[in-house]
Design a protein around this motif. Structure first.
Motif, PDB file in Angstrom:
ATOM      1  N   SER A  57     -13.600  -5.791  -7.228  1.00 19.99           N
ATOM      2  CA  SER A  57     -12.486  -5.678  -6.301  1.00 19.99           C
ATOM      3  C   SER A  57     -13.024  -5.768  -4.885  1.00 19.99           C
ATOM      4  CB  SER A  57     -11.725  -4.376  -6.518  1.00 19.99           C
ATOM      5  OG  SER A  57     -10.536  -4.406  -5.746  1.00 19.99           O
TER       6      SER A  57
ATOM      7  N   ILE B 169      -3.793  10.130  -7.258  1.00 15.97           N
ATOM      8  CA  ILE B 169      -3.165   9.101  -8.105  1.00 15.97           C
ATOM      9  C   ILE B 169      -3.821   7.775  -7.763  1.00 15.97           C
ATOM     10  CG2 ILE B 169      -1.065   7.846  -8.724  1.00 15.97           C
ATOM     11  CD1 ILE B 169       0.540  10.286  -8.338  1.00 15.97           C
TER      12      ILE B 169
ATOM     13  N   ASP C 128       0.877  -1.181   0.000  1.00 14.81           N
ATOM     14  CA  ASP C 128       0.000   0.000   0.000  1.00 14.81           C
ATOM     15  C   ASP C 128       0.911   1.227   0.000  1.00 14.81           C
ATOM     16  OD1 ASP C 128      -2.098   1.710   0.200  1.00 14.81           O
ATOM     17  OD2 ASP C 128      -2.727   1.094   2.205  1.00 14.81           O
TER      18      ASP C 128
ATOM     19  N   ARG D  79     -11.909  -4.416  -1.794  1.00  7.94           N
ATOM     20  CA  ARG D  79     -11.996  -3.394  -0.729  1.00  7.94           C
ATOM     21  C   ARG D  79     -11.717  -2.014  -1.308  1.00  7.94           C
ATOM     22  NH1 ARG D  79      -7.971  -3.298   4.169  1.00  7.94           N
ATOM     23  NH2 ARG D  79      -7.275  -1.438   3.084  1.00  7.94           N
TER      24      ARG D  79
ATOM     25  N   ASN E 165      -8.544  -8.083  -9.173  1.00 14.58           N
ATOM     26  CA  ASN E 165      -7.210  -8.084  -8.609  1.00 14.58           C
ATOM     27  C   ASN E 165      -7.021  -9.372  -7.819  1.00 14.58           C
ATOM     28  OD1 ASN E 165      -5.091  -7.764  -6.712  1.00 14.58           O
ATOM     29  ND2 ASN E 165      -5.111  -5.577  -7.134  1.00 14.58           N
TER      30      ASN E 165
HETATM   31  P1  2AM Z   1      -4.576   3.319  -5.041  1.00 13.89           P
HETATM   32  O1  2AM Z   1      -3.553   3.082  -6.066  1.00 13.89           O
HETATM   33  O2  2AM Z   1      -5.171   4.679  -5.088  1.00 13.89           O
HETATM   34  O3  2AM Z   1      -4.066   2.999  -3.673  1.00 13.89           O
HETATM   35  C1  2AM Z   1      -5.272  -1.700  -7.312  1.00 13.89           C
HETATM   36  O4  2AM Z   1      -5.818  -2.951  -7.538  1.00 13.89           O
HETATM   37  C2  2AM Z   1      -6.393  -0.730  -7.097  1.00 13.89           C
HETATM   38  O5  2AM Z   1      -6.969  -0.952  -5.800  1.00 13.89           O
HETATM   39  C3  2AM Z   1      -5.973   0.698  -7.090  1.00 13.89           C
HETATM   40  O6  2AM Z   1      -7.046   1.466  -7.575  1.00 13.89           O
HETATM   41  C4  2AM Z   1      -5.685   0.988  -5.641  1.00 13.89           C
HETATM   42  O7  2AM Z   1      -5.831   2.346  -5.320  1.00 13.89           O
HETATM   43  C5  2AM Z   1      -6.782   0.170  -4.994  1.00 13.89           C
HETATM   44  N1  2AM Z   1      -6.455  -0.205  -3.612  1.00 13.89           N
HETATM   45  C6  2AM Z   1      -5.562   0.385  -2.796  1.00 13.89           C
HETATM   46  N2  2AM Z   1      -5.538  -0.177  -1.581  1.00 13.89           N
HETATM   47  C7  2AM Z   1      -6.424  -1.141  -1.624  1.00 13.89           C
HETATM   48  C8  2AM Z   1      -6.868  -2.071  -0.661  1.00 13.89           C
HETATM   49  N3  2AM Z   1      -6.386  -2.085   0.582  1.00 13.89           N
HETATM   50  N4  2AM Z   1      -7.788  -2.952  -1.046  1.00 13.89           N
HETATM   51  C9  2AM Z   1      -8.266  -2.938  -2.301  1.00 13.89           C
HETATM   52  N5  2AM Z   1      -7.905  -2.088  -3.234  1.00 13.89           N
HETATM   53  C10 2AM Z   1      -6.996  -1.196  -2.917  1.00 13.89           C
END
Ligand code: 2AM
Ligand code: CA
Length: 266
Positions: free
Chosen positions: A209, A90, A41, A211, A161
């Motif tokens: 997805s 972003i 993350d 979460r 994902n």
């Molecule tokens: P982000 O890049 O703004 O953090 C990646 O599969 C996508 O899931 C991105 O859009 C990402 O956003 C988002 N994402 C980020 N943290 C996540 C999390 N803890 N669980 C699920 N999706 C997440």
């Protein structure tokens, strides 16, 4: 005379194009990268700077509006009363860091809970998607056609994902296996906002997805809705935009068929 939603769109687009230019110009400079909830993350100073860029402009231009942003430079928003800008500076930060492409700025304006405009800017491809409530969705200014609902699962391109499917076991493994065997193909792009945009323009037929947060989906939901697609939880329930949860967005023709698999909780 432009309507208020058209005015928001013109303003939002101008800021997003400007922000995209800043990102491209600073792309080659060394980045300070931190982790948030875990080692996958990521957040960079660019995420923070770009969110501050929007926060400052919204505050100055629309002092009565509130802003909800991923990096916390906006307001502490717990309801959708009044006008709320929901921004991910972003989306796809891991792609930004590792690939220097395949990330997007996501911006939506909600008024009393209704999504007025949704904009998603694929910064490196320079593709700008936008939707205006009741007036359709567009890619680079060209109106996107309504999705063909005569689609079946066999012809469906599904994005999900795999990492989140494995770690957040919200749908039974057996059902997910049946689902991925039933569709034509499975893809992962790594930016929820872009995956929503791809459902809207037909590059994908569905995206799920496990979460997602408000800023990941706020703009994309409006785009998908404007071409006749549907967004719910993976269990087929109505979404509460301010919750973090498992989501499914898809062509309306296959939404029920997908939910028939994904409604089976672990
Ligand atoms: P982000 O890049 O703004 O953090 C990646 O599969 C996508 O899931 C991105 O859009 C990402 O956003 C988002 N994402 C980020 N943290 C996540 C999390 N803890 N669980 C699920 N999706 C997440
Ligand atoms: Ca982000």
């Amino acid at each position: 005379m432009k309507t208020i939603k058209e005015q928001y769109y013109i303003q939002a687009k101008q800021w997003m194009i400007e922000a995209g230019k800043i990102i491209r110009e600073r792309m080659d400079q060394p980045l300070f990268i931190e982790t948030k909830s875990g080692r996958n993350d990521l957040v960079t100073e660019m995420d923070k700077n770009i969110e501050q860029f929007f926060a400052a402009r919204i505050e100055q231009t629309y002092p009565n509006h509130r802003m909800l942003g991923e990096e916390g430079f906006g307001d502490h928003v717990t309801d959708l009363q009044g006008t709320v800008w929901i921004i991910d500076p972003i989306d796809g930060t891991m792609n930004f860091v590792h690939q220097q492409k395949n990330f997007a700025i996501s911006l939506a304006v909600y008024e009393e809970g209704i999504g007025l405009i949704g904009c998603i800017y694929d910064v490196m491809a320079d593709d700008f998607y936008h939707a205006i409530h009741g007036e359709g969705a567009y890619k680079n200014g060209v109106r996107l056609p309504r999705l063909n609902e005569r689609l079946t699962l066999e012809g469906t391109m599904l994005a999900c994902n795999h990492f989140w499917l494995c770690t957040n076991k919200l749908v039974s493994y057996a059902s997910m296996e049946k689902l991925v065997r039933s569709v034509r193909g499975v893809r992962t792009y790594g930016s929820a906002a872009l995956e929503f945009a791809f459902v809207a323009d037909g590059t994908l037929d569905a995206y799920m997805s496990m979460r997602l947060a408000p800023w990941d989906i706020a703009a994309g939901m409006i785009l998908v809705r404007e071409v006749g697609g549907v967004t719910t939880t993976v269990y087929g329930e109505k979404i509460n935009l301010l919750d973090n949860g498992p989501i499914l967005t898809s062509n309306a023709g296959v939404h029920g068929e997908i939910v028939a698999y994904t409604k089976h909780k672990k």
